[in-house]
Design a protein around this motif. Structure first.
Motif, mmCIF file in Angstrom:
data_model
loop_
_atom_site.group_PDB
_atom_site.id
_atom_site.type_symbol
_atom_site.label_atom_id
_atom_site.label_comp_id
_atom_site.label_asym_id
_atom_site.label_seq_id
_atom_site.Cartn_x
_atom_site.Cartn_y
_atom_site.Cartn_z
ATOM 1 N N LEU A 50 0.852 -1.182 0.000
ATOM 2 C CA LEU A 50 0.000 0.000 0.000
ATOM 3 C C LEU A 50 0.892 1.238 0.000
ATOM 4 O O LEU A 50 1.298 1.733 1.061
ATOM 5 N N LYS A 51 1.236 1.728 -1.179
ATOM 6 C CA LYS A 51 2.092 2.906 -1.256
ATOM 7 C C LYS A 51 1.259 4.137 -0.911
ATOM 8 O O LYS A 51 0.204 4.375 -1.513
ATOM 9 N N THR A 52 1.737 4.896 0.064
ATOM 10 C CA THR A 52 0.949 5.997 0.611
ATOM 11 C C THR A 52 1.753 7.293 0.582
ATOM 12 O O THR A 52 2.913 7.319 1.004
ATOM 13 N N ASP A 53 1.136 8.358 0.087
ATOM 14 C CA ASP A 53 1.752 9.688 0.090
ATOM 15 C C ASP A 53 0.836 10.648 0.841
ATOM 16 O O ASP A 53 -0.378 10.684 0.607
ATOM 17 N N PHE A 54 1.423 11.439 1.738
ATOM 18 C CA PHE A 54 0.702 12.492 2.443
ATOM 19 C C PHE A 54 1.005 13.812 1.721
ATOM 20 O O PHE A 54 2.153 14.240 1.670
ATOM 21 N N ILE A 55 -0.031 14.441 1.165
ATOM 22 C CA ILE A 55 0.158 15.566 0.252
ATOM 23 C C ILE A 55 -0.418 16.853 0.848
ATOM 24 O O ILE A 55 -1.541 16.858 1.366
ATOM 25 N N ASN A 56 0.360 17.912 0.769
ATOM 26 C CA ASN A 56 -0.111 19.238 1.172
ATOM 27 C C ASN A 56 -1.065 19.750 0.094
ATOM 28 O O ASN A 56 -0.660 19.941 -1.051
ATOM 29 N N PRO A 57 -2.348 19.993 0.406
ATOM 30 C CA PRO A 57 -3.307 20.389 -0.643
ATOM 31 C C PRO A 57 -3.031 21.774 -1.214
ATOM 32 O O PRO A 57 -3.494 22.088 -2.314
ATOM 33 N N GLN A 58 -2.283 22.609 -0.490
ATOM 34 C CA GLN A 58 -1.981 23.941 -0.990
ATOM 35 C C GLN A 58 -0.875 23.913 -2.038
ATOM 36 O O GLN A 58 -0.962 24.577 -3.075
ATOM 37 N N THR A 59 0.180 23.134 -1.753
ATOM 38 C CA THR A 59 1.316 23.083 -2.673
ATOM 39 C C THR A 59 1.262 21.903 -3.624
ATOM 40 O O THR A 59 1.989 21.861 -4.613
ATOM 41 N N GLN A 60 0.387 20.912 -3.307
ATOM 42 C CA GLN A 60 0.287 19.682 -4.085
ATOM 43 C C GLN A 60 1.610 18.910 -4.087
ATOM 44 O O GLN A 60 1.885 18.131 -4.991
ATOM 45 N N LYS A 61 2.420 19.118 -3.038
ATOM 46 C CA LYS A 61 3.663 18.380 -2.876
ATOM 47 C C LYS A 61 3.571 17.505 -1.634
ATOM 48 O O LYS A 61 2.777 17.769 -0.726
ATOM 49 N N ILE A 62 4.411 16.461 -1.593
ATOM 50 C CA ILE A 62 4.410 15.568 -0.445
ATOM 51 C C ILE A 62 4.844 16.343 0.798
ATOM 52 O O ILE A 62 5.845 17.063 0.783
ATOM 53 N N GLN A 63 4.061 16.191 1.864
ATOM 54 C CA GLN A 63 4.343 16.874 3.124
ATOM 55 C C GLN A 63 5.252 16.000 3.989
ATOM 56 O O GLN A 63 4.929 14.855 4.290
ATOM 57 N N GLU A 64 6.369 16.531 4.384
ATOM 58 C CA GLU A 64 7.327 15.773 5.190
ATOM 59 C C GLU A 64 6.909 15.749 6.659
ATOM 60 O O GLU A 64 6.152 16.591 7.128
ATOM 61 N N HIS A 65 7.432 14.748 7.369
ATOM 62 C CA HIS A 65 7.291 14.603 8.826
ATOM 63 C C HIS A 65 5.826 14.521 9.255
ATOM 64 O O HIS A 65 5.224 15.494 9.723
ATOM 65 N N ILE A 66 5.261 13.346 9.045
ATOM 66 C CA ILE A 66 3.863 13.075 9.384
ATOM 67 C C ILE A 66 3.808 11.987 10.453
ATOM 68 O O ILE A 66 4.477 10.950 10.344
ATOM 69 N N ASP A 67 3.005 12.210 11.492
ATOM 70 C CA ASP A 67 2.710 11.186 12.488
ATOM 71 C C ASP A 67 1.360 10.561 12.139
ATOM 72 O O ASP A 67 0.366 11.284 11.990
#
Length: 274
Positions: A50-67
């Motif tokens: 299950l490849k998962t990316d957490f994305i910042n909706p404002q920048t449309q880039k992957i958001q680093e450091h997620i708990d």
């Protein structure tokens, strides 16, 4: 173990190649993050990546450091999790694996509890995965005689199959409407119509938080009216027809009559001011 869940953290220099054939995007409840989930068609009894990316909706880039945490449910019952709070520094999970033991419909719910080392009130993003024969054609609506389909629009609006509003709709469908032949016939026709457009609306809800909130507001009067069925006994075909027609007329009045009445009042007010 019946349900095998393996979390493998691989050093950044190791980057396996993925060829997922399915992709879903779900917004967290308050729209803080978008979560993208990619995976191959799951096979019962085998590990699915299950490849998962957490994305910042404002920048449309992957958001680093997620708990984050993960909960897996099947048929409304939790079968794994919630997992312990974990951290991804790069904002992606490349080697998250889960074994779907049986065929059926599963709900995966990510809980987001921190961004950039700052705790936040938990926000959830949910996904529905079909395992088995249904997964071969995930975009096809259920057949017309399948009365057990999910509430796609409500699930996307409220962020989880376990949300009280979604559970309310499911209970009314299963415990009231489907208890009569006329109710079954109605659901067969309704499902054929509903699943012709609901997947597209649900996808747009996940992509657009403002539209998602608008859908919640739109669903509120319908949920309120349907709650009437929780307080009445439906024991015959005549009763389900009577209550059904009454609720349809009530919803027509709320969704069409009230706006028309408001427009007429506004027109009359402006006319009197002239």
């Amino acid at each position: 173990m019946k349900f095998l869940f393996v979390l493998l953290l691989i050093p950044f220099l190791i980057s396996p190649a993925f060829a997922q054939t399915n992709e879903q995007i779900s917004s967290s409840e308050k729209g803080t993050l978008d979560v993208k989930l990619s995976y191959d068609n799951p096979v019962p009894g085998e590990l699915t990546t299950l490849k998962t990316d957490f994305i910042n909706p404002q920048t449309q880039k992957i958001q680093e450091h997620i708990d984050w945490t993960l909960t897996v449910s099947k048929d409304g019952q939790i079968v794994w999790g919630p997992t312990q709070l974990s951290h991804t520094s790069k904002g992606s999970l490349d080697n998250l694996k889960y074994e779907f033991e049986d065929e059926g419909t599963y709900s995966l719910e990510f809980g987001i509890e921190g961004i950039l080392f700052q705790p936040i009130p938990i926000e959830k993003a949910s996904f529905v995965i079909e395992v088995g024969d249904a997964s071969a054609q995930p975009d096809n609506p259920p057949p017309a005689n399948d009365n057990g389909g999910g509430c796609l629009i409500a699930t996307a609006a409220y962020g989880s199959e376990l949300a009280p509003q979604v559970q309310q709709l499911r209970e009314i469908r299963d415990n009231k409407i489907l208890q009569t032949k006329s109710g079954e016939s109605f659901m067969a026709v309704f499902n054929e119509f509903y699943y012709s457009f609901s997947p597209a609306i649900a996808d747009y809800e996940r992509e657009n938080p403002i539209f998602k909130e608008g859908v919640k507001v739109t669903l509120a009067p319908m949920l309120a009216s349907l709650s009437i069925l929780n307080h009445v006994d439906v024991d015959s075909e005549q009763e389900i027809l009577g209550y059904g027609i009454s609720l349809i007329l009530l919803n027509i009045g709320m969704y069409a009559g009230v706006p028309v009445f408001g427009i007429l009042k506004l027109y009359q007010y402006r006319k009197n001011q002239m």
